[in-house]
Design a protein around this motif. Structure first.
Motif, PDB file in Angstrom:
ATOM      1  N   GLY A   1       0.814  -1.213   0.000  1.00 17.49           N
ATOM      2  CA  GLY A   1       0.000   0.000   0.000  1.00 17.49           C
ATOM      3  C   GLY A   1       0.842   1.256   0.000  1.00 17.49           C
ATOM      4  O   GLY A   1       0.524   2.233  -0.689  1.00 17.49           O
ATOM      5  N   ARG A   2       1.949   1.245   0.741  1.00 18.84           N
ATOM      6  CA  ARG A   2       2.813   2.432   0.786  1.00 18.84           C
ATOM      7  C   ARG A   2       3.567   2.610  -0.524  1.00 18.84           C
ATOM      8  O   ARG A   2       3.823   3.737  -0.947  1.00 18.84           O
ATOM      9  N   ALA A   3       3.921   1.512  -1.165  1.00 16.93           N
ATOM     10  CA  ALA A   3       4.559   1.618  -2.481  1.00 16.93           C
ATOM     11  C   ALA A   3       3.585   2.212  -3.495  1.00 16.93           C
ATOM     12  O   ALA A   3       3.949   3.088  -4.296  1.00 16.93           O
ATOM     13  N   PHE A   4       2.334   1.744  -3.470  1.00 11.52           N
ATOM     14  CA  PHE A   4       1.315   2.307  -4.352  1.00 11.52           C
ATOM     15  C   PHE A   4       1.143   3.803  -4.087  1.00 11.52           C
ATOM     16  O   PHE A   4       1.052   4.606  -5.014  1.00 11.52           O
ATOM     17  N   ALA A   5       1.092   4.169  -2.802  1.00 11.62           N
ATOM     18  CA  ALA A   5       0.892   5.578  -2.448  1.00 11.62           C
ATOM     19  C   ALA A   5       2.058   6.433  -2.940  1.00 11.62           C
ATOM     20  O   ALA A   5       1.857   7.529  -3.475  1.00 11.62           O
ATOM     21  N   GLU A   6       3.289   5.933  -2.799  1.00 13.34           N
ATOM     22  CA  GLU A   6       4.449   6.716  -3.245  1.00 13.34           C
ATOM     23  C   GLU A   6       4.457   6.868  -4.762  1.00 13.34           C
ATOM     24  O   GLU A   6       4.741   7.962  -5.282  1.00 13.34           O
ATOM     25  N   LEU A   7       4.159   5.798  -5.482  1.00 15.05           N
ATOM     26  CA  LEU A   7       4.058   5.911  -6.937  1.00 15.05           C
ATOM     27  C   LEU A   7       2.990   6.931  -7.322  1.00 15.05           C
ATOM     28  O   LEU A   7       3.172   7.737  -8.251  1.00 15.05           O
ATOM     29  N   ASP A   8       1.879   6.899  -6.616  1.00 20.69           N
ATOM     30  CA  ASP A   8       0.771   7.811  -6.884  1.00 20.69           C
ATOM     31  C   ASP A   8       1.206   9.265  -6.694  1.00 20.69           C
ATOM     32  O   ASP A   8       0.947  10.138  -7.536  1.00 20.69           O
ATOM     33  N   VAL A   9       1.903   9.545  -5.589  1.00 21.77           N
ATOM     34  CA  VAL A   9       2.334  10.911  -5.299  1.00 21.77           C
ATOM     35  C   VAL A   9       3.389  11.377  -6.298  1.00 21.77           C
ATOM     36  O   VAL A   9       3.320  12.495  -6.828  1.00 21.77           O
ATOM     37  N   LEU A  10       4.368  10.537  -6.570  1.00 27.70           N
ATOM     38  CA  LEU A  10       5.421  10.922  -7.520  1.00 27.70           C
ATOM     39  C   LEU A  10       4.841  11.185  -8.904  1.00 27.70           C
ATOM     40  O   LEU A  10       5.236  12.148  -9.589  1.00 27.70           O
ATOM     41  N   ALA A  11       3.899  10.345  -9.329  1.00 28.97           N
ATOM     42  CA  ALA A  11       3.263  10.551 -10.631  1.00 28.97           C
ATOM     43  C   ALA A  11       2.442  11.831 -10.635  1.00 28.97           C
ATOM     44  O   ALA A  11       2.426  12.578 -11.631  1.00 28.97           O
ATOM     45  N   ALA A  12       1.738  12.109  -9.529  1.00 29.62           N
ATOM     46  CA  ALA A  12       0.947  13.335  -9.439  1.00 29.62           C
ATOM     47  C   ALA A  12       1.841  14.568  -9.502  1.00 29.62           C
ATOM     48  O   ALA A  12       1.513  15.561 -10.178  1.00 29.62           O
ATOM     49  N   LEU A  13       2.977  14.526  -8.808  1.00 33.76           N
ATOM     50  CA  LEU A  13       3.914  15.658  -8.860  1.00 33.76           C
ATOM     51  C   LEU A  13       4.505  15.806 -10.258  1.00 33.76           C
ATOM     52  O   LEU A  13       4.718  16.931 -10.737  1.00 33.76           O
ATOM     53  N   GLY A  14       4.780  14.673 -10.917  1.00 32.85           N
ATOM     54  CA  GLY A  14       5.273  14.742 -12.289  1.00 32.85           C
ATOM     55  C   GLY A  14       4.242  15.335 -13.229  1.00 32.85           C
ATOM     56  O   GLY A  14       4.566  16.149 -14.105  1.00 32.85           O
ATOM     57  N   HIS A  15       2.987  14.943 -13.054  1.00 36.10           N
ATOM     58  CA  HIS A  15       1.906  15.501 -13.869  1.00 36.10           C
ATOM     59  C   HIS A  15       1.805  17.015 -13.673  1.00 36.10           C
ATOM     60  O   HIS A  15       1.694  17.774 -14.649  1.00 36.10           O
ATOM     61  N   HIS A  16       1.854  17.449 -12.407  1.00 33.59           N
ATOM     62  CA  HIS A  16       1.724  18.885 -12.133  1.00 33.59           C
ATOM     63  C   HIS A  16       2.909  19.662 -12.704  1.00 33.59           C
ATOM     64  O   HIS A  16       2.739  20.758 -13.257  1.00 33.59           O
ATOM     65  N   ALA A  17       4.094  19.096 -12.564  1.00 28.35           N
ATOM     66  CA  ALA A  17       5.285  19.767 -13.099  1.00 28.35           C
ATOM     67  C   ALA A  17       5.191  19.929 -14.611  1.00 28.35           C
ATOM     68  O   ALA A  17       5.521  20.989 -15.162  1.00 28.35           O
ATOM     69  N   ALA A  18       4.728  18.876 -15.305  1.00 25.75           N
ATOM     70  CA  ALA A  18       4.660  18.918 -16.770  1.00 25.75           C
ATOM     71  C   ALA A  18       3.595  19.889 -17.250  1.00 25.75           C
ATOM     72  O   ALA A  18       3.797  20.612 -18.230  1.00 25.75           O
ATOM     73  N   THR A  19       2.451  19.910 -16.580  1.00 24.21           N
ATOM     74  CA  THR A  19       1.337  20.738 -17.058  1.00 24.21           C
ATOM     75  C   THR A  19       1.451  22.193 -16.622  1.00 24.21           C
ATOM     76  O   THR A  19       0.745  23.050 -17.160  1.00 24.21           O
ATOM     77  N   ASN A  20       2.311  22.492 -15.666  1.00 23.51           N
ATOM     78  CA  ASN A  20       2.443  23.859 -15.173  1.00 23.51           C
ATOM     79  C   ASN A  20       3.817  24.464 -15.427  1.00 23.51           C
ATOM     80  O   ASN A  20       4.121  25.536 -14.910  1.00 23.51           O
ATOM     81  N   ASP A  21       4.653  23.760 -16.204  1.00 23.42           N
ATOM     82  CA  ASP A  21       5.957  24.281 -16.591  1.00 23.42           C
ATOM     83  C   ASP A  21       6.826  24.579 -15.368  1.00 23.42           C
ATOM     84  O   ASP A  21       7.427  25.652 -15.256  1.00 23.42           O
ATOM     85  N   TRP A  22       6.899  23.624 -14.458  1.00 27.36           N
ATOM     86  CA  TRP A  22       7.768  23.753 -13.295  1.00 27.36           C
ATOM     87  C   TRP A  22       9.150  23.185 -13.613  1.00 27.36           C
ATOM     88  O   TRP A  22       9.315  22.399 -14.545  1.00 27.36           O
ATOM     89  N   ALA A  23      10.131  23.615 -12.822  1.00 25.72           N
ATOM     90  CA  ALA A  23      11.523  23.214 -13.055  1.00 25.72           C
ATOM     91  C   ALA A  23      12.035  22.388 -11.875  1.00 25.72           C
ATOM     92  O   ALA A  23      11.617  22.577 -10.727  1.00 25.72           O
ATOM     93  N   ARG A  24      12.950  21.494 -12.188  1.00 25.14           N
ATOM     94  CA  ARG A  24      13.576  20.700 -11.117  1.00 25.14           C
ATOM     95  C   ARG A  24      14.610  21.551 -10.402  1.00 25.14           C
ATOM     96  O   ARG A  24      15.508  22.121 -11.028  1.00 25.14           O
ATOM     97  N   PRO A  25      14.523  21.680  -9.086  1.00 27.78           N
ATOM     98  CA  PRO A  25      15.485  22.511  -8.360  1.00 27.78           C
ATOM     99  C   PRO A  25      16.847  21.830  -8.252  1.00 27.78           C
ATOM    100  O   PRO A  25      16.962  20.611  -8.297  1.00 27.78           O
ATOM    101  N   GLU A  26      17.857  22.653  -8.099  1.00 29.12           N
ATOM    102  CA  GLU A  26      19.221  22.157  -7.884  1.00 29.12           C
ATOM    103  C   GLU A  26      19.634  22.534  -6.470  1.00 29.12           C
ATOM    104  O   GLU A  26      19.490  23.684  -6.054  1.00 29.12           O
ATOM    105  N   PHE A  27      20.126  21.550  -5.721  1.00 35.22           N
ATOM    106  CA  PHE A  27      20.565  21.817  -4.354  1.00 35.22           C
ATOM    107  C   PHE A  27      22.036  22.175  -4.349  1.00 35.22           C
ATOM    108  O   PHE A  27      22.862  21.490  -4.964  1.00 35.22           O
ATOM    109  N   THR A  28      22.360  23.238  -3.645  1.00 33.28           N
ATOM    110  CA  THR A  28      23.733  23.705  -3.600  1.00 33.28           C
ATOM    111  C   THR A  28      24.335  23.398  -2.240  1.00 33.28           C
ATOM    112  O   THR A  28      23.644  23.364  -1.224  1.00 33.28           O
ATOM    113  N   GLY A  29      25.635  23.166  -2.237  1.00 31.90           N
ATOM    114  CA  GLY A  29      26.316  22.877  -0.988  1.00 31.90           C
ATOM    115  C   GLY A  29      26.695  24.125  -0.232  1.00 31.90           C
ATOM    116  O   GLY A  29      27.075  24.059   0.934  1.00 31.90           O
TER     117      GLY A  29
END
Length: 918
Positions: A551-579
């Motif tokens: 169930g937790r694996a399904f939930a994580e796939l669901d959330v990651l896919a939802a975030l990917g969908h939102h990023a693609a449809t709203n022109d969001w960018a992947r952040p870069e973490f700096t040290g």
């Protein structure tokens, strides 16, 4: 409770007296009944019909619900905050007996409506400890088996965790409830029902033993659960769940900590101000959660909420999530196939809890089978696509695939394709071929049923009857029904049992024998099906941990896919973490506001040398939005999401702290300014150099000088001591001069354009400070009456020109108008010399009248100051230093010099004069 009632009512009242539950539901045959006050309560809450039950000469209100329909009514009651005791009926040698089997409370309902988590919490305080382990908190979600416990330092940390988990029921320990002030503070921190569970359950020794028995002593060491306050809270939760009879302890397979060191600190104020899961008005629409929630499952929604309220600081984990979101954003077709495979998937975490509690029915186990059967489809959606080379396959591979496949196959063999909702009735729960004994019994039953189904046609042919039917009910059993017009033609072996308006009912010896056979087979079949089903359910319960993993694996796939969908449809960018310390956002946007407006993006730059931004600009120009979007972009990055920007380079923050807006809490004895100061105090005590601080006005709730003083001192402290990255929006324009004296402070402003009296907010953030707030213009936009706006413009103009202000009376004539200078520092009018008409003259600002450091005010002119100094020194010979100071004063434009610089200059003059006196 004393009562003269006997029988069922007396038994009900006696059982009710033995429990501390608010309501008792007592089984009476095929119904659960409520009597007396409980009947009135449930009738009001659940819209049930109330009847009367007589007992020993008295009449008692009575209401009931069918046996099979208790769960929704029970859920409705507990979601309204009631604790409901359930008394079950069982057979004895003397007939029936009843006893309370379970108590269902807001935190222990196993079948809740909706996808939201329903946490049960406990809080305990150790009065013998000061510091990090003073408070203990524990949270259990009985519908999913989640369990977390930890020690925290103070009540603010407790409040933050209560806001994050949003429990529906809270057990305060003796160390809390014995202190009225502490209990009151805790009550103000949550909407949960407070239940006073027995003190012995919080005893640390007993609690530690209980936890060790359930989770294993190694589990306590693994999560660092050592503080007595935390052990007491966690042990009390386990004891309460056990005592209520929820039957879900077996689903609580893992003990988790709160992991404060690996999470971003988000106190309750910040979560509210950023509107993560609830708006300022208490609504779910318009939150960050509702904006991002494209999930297909209830478990996915819960996990997304958890991520948003508990962001990560583990860079490796965030990079893993970010790579998965990027893969989903790029592979649209594969993403849609995976989401289709998840659509409608049952909530396995909750089904595991139902199985362990013994409340899972045939359709629940069929839902488990269906969910496990989706694993191949999910794997197929990933294989051979752009998702395959990302961390996504690892998420799906995390649960034990072989065990999941075996359990699915077992359920497929055991359960019918579409089982009924419960055992009994026409059967059909267990699949044919699974149990030989049951198959033989079903075959015999089907044969008997066929004989009954064809009896009517046989009787018609055999006895030349018309209008013949065979049916069954609870009163008459099986019967042959014949129309009255041919009732006289029935054979002699027909025995009449009932006469109706248009027909008569008959039985025969053969029919009665067949009926007895059928009833025996139905009873045996139900008993056999129930035994087989319970065996299957026990196997599912034993696999609770596996179901939770899947169930937790399904939930994580669901959330990651939802975030990917939102990023693609709203022109969001992947952040870069700096040290290092750099924070650079290009064309950043507010993730919620951009959904409803044509958003104007803005850049933001902060680093080691530029760590404190003073943000000025007009009211309503977008300062608050600009600062909030910075906080939300940082937060989104630290859940692993893409962010609303063209690009973002971000440091990992250890906490986000906000002080936004005004809020009265008069009922708790705290004014707007007190709340503001308490929030500021929390920030100054809690933030570190790795934190992000958002201050939207400080000191505006008190007098001008007090407010500026507090804002000034807070700026210095945050800059010099805390050194957190800070954005500070203010209308105290005097603070902008700090950029010239504090090395890490810089000014930015939200631009506005004024033409012919019209103001346009450009929503653009530019370097430098501004000296205008356009408050009167905003008042006009808000619909303030024209006479007020017009008069405000006049007063503002006179303040800017340092002229006297007329205090106009209600009559409007010359006698009602007085000339005065308004002294901002004193907060009062100084009456003008020369009296009253509108043309009267009064002291102009050059007379040395004191003024406060706000927009449009000025100090005494140079000439007045110099003349005063000359008069004070008349008849004396001034030394060289004094003459130099006077010369410097003549060359200084007091009206144009920034207040901070002017203050520094005056202090220098004073030092020089004092040294000259020596």
């Amino acid at each position: 409770m004393t009562t003269d009632a006997g029988g069922i009512v007396g038994e009900f009242l006696s059982l009710k007296e033995s429990t501390d539950a608010d309501v008792l539901a007592m089984q009476c045959g095929d119904f659960y009944e409520f009597f007396a006050d409980d009947a009135e309560l449930v009738a009001d809450e659940l819209d049930l019909k109330v009847s009367q039950k007589s007992s020993h000469g008295s009449s008692y209100p009575m209401a009931g619900v069918p046996l099979s329909e208790l769960t929704p009514y029970l859920t409705a009651l507990v979601e309204r905050g009631y604790r409901v005791a359930v008394a079950e009926q069982y057979e004895t040698d003397d007939g029936h007996a009843r006893e309370i089997e379970r108590v269902v409370s807001p935190g222990t309902v196993v079948d809740p409506d909706g996808a939201e988590a329903r946490y049960l919490a406990a809080v305990e305080r150790d009065p013998d400890v000061d510091g990090d382990d003073e408070w203990g908190v524990a949270f259990a979600e009985v519908t999913t088996g989640r369990f977390h416990a930890a020690a925290v330092a103070d009540l603010d940390d407790v409040r933050a965790e209560l806001h994050r988990f949003a429990p529906v029921e809270l057990l305060p320990g003796p160390g809390v409830r014995d202190d009225d002030d502490r209990l009151s503070e805790l009550r103000e921190s949550t909407d949960a029902r407070l239940t006073l569970h027995e003190s012995e359950a919080f005893a640390p020794g007993r609690a530690r033993h209980r936890l060790g028995d359930h989770f294993g002593t190694q589990a306590l060491e693994a999560v660092g659960l050592n503080a007595e306050s935390a052990v007491a809270a966690a042990g009390a939760v386990l004891h309460y769940v056990d005592e209520t009879g929820a039957g879900v302890l077996a689903s609580m397979t893992r003990l988790g900590g709160l992991d404060p060191g690996g999470r971003v600190a988000l106190d309750a104020t910040t979560q509210r101000n950023l509107e993560l899961v609830e708006t300022m008005q208490g609504e779910s629409t318009g939150t960050l959660l509702s904006t991002l929630d494209h999930t297909e499952t209830a478990a996915g929604t819960r996990l997304l909420r958890e991520w948003l309220t508990r962001p990560q600081r583990d860079r490796a984990e965030l990079e893993r999530r970010g790579a998965a979101v990027e893969a989903f954003a790029r592979a649209a077709l594969a993403r849609d196939r995976l989401l289709d495979a998840l659509d409608g998937t049952a909530d396995l975490e909750r089904l595991a809890a139902r199985a362990t509690s013994g409340s899972a029915g045939p359709r629940d186990l069929a839902a488990v089978r269906s969910a496990l059967g989706r694993l191949p489809a999910l794997a197929s959606a990933i294989d051979g696509t752009g998702l395959a080379d990302s961390p996504i396959p690892d998420v799906l591979a995390r649960p034990d695939q072989a065990a999941a496949r075996d359990l699915h196959d077992d359920l497929s063999e055991a359960l019918a394709a579409e089982p009924p909702g419960s055992i009994g009735g026409d059967g059909g729960v267990i699949a044919r071929g699974y149990d030989d004994e049951l198959d033989e019994l079903v075959a015999e039953y089907d044969e008997a049923a066929e004989w009954l189904d064809t009896l009517a046609e046989r009787e018609k042919r055999r006895h030349s009857l018309s209008h013949v039917s065979v049916d069954r009910n609870k009163t008459d059993g099986y019967y042959i029904q014949v129309g009255k017009s041919v009732a006289g033609q029935v054979p002699d072996h027909y025995r009449e049992v009932k006469t109706l308006k248009n027909s008569k009912r008959f039985v025969t010896e053969e029919l009665e024998e067949r009926e007895r056979t059928v009833l025996r087979m139905e009873e045996r079949r139900e008993e056999l099906e129930r035994r087989i089903f319970e065996d299957v359910r026990k196997r599912v319960a034993a696999a609770a941990e596996l179901l939770q993993d899947v169930g937790r694996a399904f939930a994580e796939l669901d959330v990651l896919a939802a975030l990917g969908h939102h990023a693609a449809t709203n022109d969001w960018a992947r952040p870069e973490f700096t040290g290092d310390d750099e924070l650079r956002i290009e064309a950043g946007r507010h993730p919620v506001v951009e959904q409803t407006t044509d958003f104007v993006p803005n850049d933001l730059r902060m680093d080691h040398e530029r760590g404190f931004l003073i943000v000025t600009g007009p009211n309503m120009s977008g300062k608050s939005t600009y600062m909030r979007q910075c906080a939300l972009i940082s937060l989104l990055a630290q859940i692993g999401s893409f962010v609303p920007a063209d690009s973002a380079v971000l440091p990992l923050v250890d906490g986000v702290y906000t002080r936004v807006g005004a809020l009265d809490e008069l009922a708790q004895g705290r004014s707007t300014f007190m709340v503001e100061m308490q929030e500021l105090s929390n920030i100054l005590h809690s933030a570190t150099e790795d934190s992000l601080v958002i201050l939207d006005e400080v000191g505006r709730g008190t007098a001008t000088y007090d407010g500026i003083s507090i804002a000034w001192a807070a700026t210095e402290y945050l800059h010099n001591e805390v050194r957190a990255k800070t954005l500070f929006a203010t209308h105290y324009h005097e603070l902008t001069a700090l950029a010239e004296h504090l090395p890490r402070v810089a000014n930015v402003h939200v631009a506005a354009e004024e033409r012919d009296g019209d103001v346009t907010f450009l929503r653009r953030v530019r370097e430098g400070a501004t000296d205008r707030s356009y408050g009167v213009h905003v008042a006009e936009l808000a619909g303030v009456p024209d006479p007020v706006v017009g008069r405000a413009d006049e007063v503002l103009d006179r303040l800017r020109e340092e002229k006297a202000i007329e205090a106009r009376g209600s009559g409007g004539g010359e006698r009602d108008t007085k000339q005065a200078v308004f002294d901002l520092s004193a907060g009062e009018f100084a009456a003008a010399a020369g009296g009253g008409g509108s043309d009267a003259t009064g002291p102009e600002p050059g007379d040395g009248t004191a003024r406060g450091p706000t927009e449009g005010t000025a100090n005494a002119t140079n000439d007045t100051l110099i003349e005063s100094a000359a008069e004070d020194g008349a008849g004396t010979v001034m030394d060289t230093e004094t003459e130099a100071v006077l010369e410097a004063l003549r060359g200084t434009d007091v009206n144009e010099t920034p207040p901070v610089e002017l203050m520094a200059t005056v202090q220098e003059w004073q030092r020089r004069l004092e040294s000259g006196d020596d």
